[in-house]
Design a protein around this motif. Structure first.
Motif, PDB file in Angstrom:
ATOM      1  N   GLU A  42     -42.229  45.015  41.541  1.00  0.00           N
ATOM      2  CA  GLU A  42     -42.469  45.179  40.107  1.00  0.00           C
ATOM      3  C   GLU A  42     -41.292  44.705  39.264  1.00  0.00           C
ATOM      4  O   GLU A  42     -41.470  44.215  38.144  1.00  0.00           O
ATOM      5  CB  GLU A  42     -42.811  46.638  39.800  1.00  0.00           C
ATOM      6  N   TRP A  57     -42.333  41.910  36.400  1.00  0.00           N
ATOM      7  CA  TRP A  57     -42.134  42.062  34.957  1.00  0.00           C
ATOM      8  C   TRP A  57     -41.071  41.106  34.426  1.00  0.00           C
ATOM      9  O   TRP A  57     -41.246  40.489  33.361  1.00  0.00           O
ATOM     10  CB  TRP A  57     -41.784  43.510  34.630  1.00  0.00           C
ATOM     11  N   PRO A  74     -47.003  41.041  33.394  1.00  0.00           N
ATOM     12  CA  PRO A  74     -46.279  40.778  34.646  1.00  0.00           C
ATOM     13  C   PRO A  74     -46.948  39.665  35.441  1.00  0.00           C
ATOM     14  O   PRO A  74     -48.149  39.455  35.347  1.00  0.00           O
ATOM     15  CB  PRO A  74     -46.354  42.115  35.383  1.00  0.00           C
TER      16      PRO A  74
END
Length: 272
Positions: A95, A99, A262
């Motif tokens: 993640e 992002w 993202p």
């Protein structure tokens, strides 16, 4: 940044990885590969590697560094270690890159659009990052070819209307005198204010929420007063209109990169 990465890792891990421990696979060695499911400008891969190290993985390779292009299927990062370490790290690491790469990719698109019409223009991102993500997002902007307008309040003098309202009559002149010891900028919202700011001696004038036509007029009149003034445009600038502003200014200021979705990434593991 290390302490922030530790906090993010622990937020996802909790007390322990119940699934991995119940299955009894925690001590088995394996490899995890983070890969792109779509084309993107990579950012945050170095931080993701640190997440794997913090989780206990001894062998971590950054395959695509921040600023490099990853095509669909390309491996971005590879880590080797015990399964409990790989599983502790993979979601947080993925993640972070997803992002940050979203921000970098959108920044690259904005820069490309702006420089098609003005090769010398700078695309600068604001400090309107989500709390706690400023260092990562600003790095992502740089990876995408943009610049950071101001990283924090102590990073340069920029006078906003919310400052001027406290100065009363002659606010622009008072502000210019107060900050005369160092280069200073001011944000204005009309052509008349822009000319007044140029005459007051500001070295940077930011044109806030003007139309492209108003920006063109203001920039011409500012440069007629002082051709050395740096002129910026800000407020509501994104992919759909950046090319209309870029020809007239030195800097386009935008928060658009922070609204990027993202990037779609995946992580695959295999035993060793």
């Amino acid at each position: 940044m290390r302490s922030r990465l530790e906090a993010w890792l622990l937020e996802d891990l909790g007390s322990y990885d119940l699934t991995t421990e119940v299955l009894g696979i925690g001590g088995l060695r394996g490899v995890a590969q983070l890969f792109a499911r779509e084309e993107a400008v990579v950012a945050g891969s170095e931080e993701a590697a640190e997440v794997y190290r913090l989780a206990g993985c001894g062998e971590v390779e950054v395959v695509k560094r921040s600023g490099q292009l990853a095509r669909r299927g390309n491996v971005v990062l590879r880590a080797v270690g015990e399964a409990r370490c790989l599983h502790a790290a993979w979601r947080t690491a993925q993640e972070v890159v997803a992002w940050a790469s979203g921000v970098a990719t959108k920044t690259r698109r904005l820069v490309e659009l702006a420089r098609r019409v003005n090769p010398r223009v700078v695309v600068a991102a604001t400090r309107k990052t989500p709390p706690g993500l400023r260092a990562l997002y600003h790095k992502a902007v740089l990876a995408g070819g943009g610049m950071v307008h101001r990283c924090c309040l102590s990073d340069g003098v920029l006078v906003f209307r919310n400052h001027l309202v406290f100065l009363g009559d002659g606010a622009l002149q008072k502000a210019a005198r107060a900050v005369a010891v160092r280069p200073a900028g001011v944000e204005v919202s009309t052509v008349e204010e822009a000319v007044e700011a140029a005459k007051a001696g500001f070295s940077y004038i930011q044109l806030e929420r003007m139309t492209p036509e108003e920006v063109a007029e203001a920039a011409a009149r500012i440069r007629a007063v002082n051709p050395r003034v740096v002129v910026g445009a800000s407020g509501g600038i994104d992919e759909h209109n950046i090319a209309s502003y870029a020809p007239h200014v030195d800097v386009v200021v935008t928060s658009a990169p922070y609204r990027a979705p993202p990037i779609d990434l995946g992580t695959e593991m295999a035993p060793l």
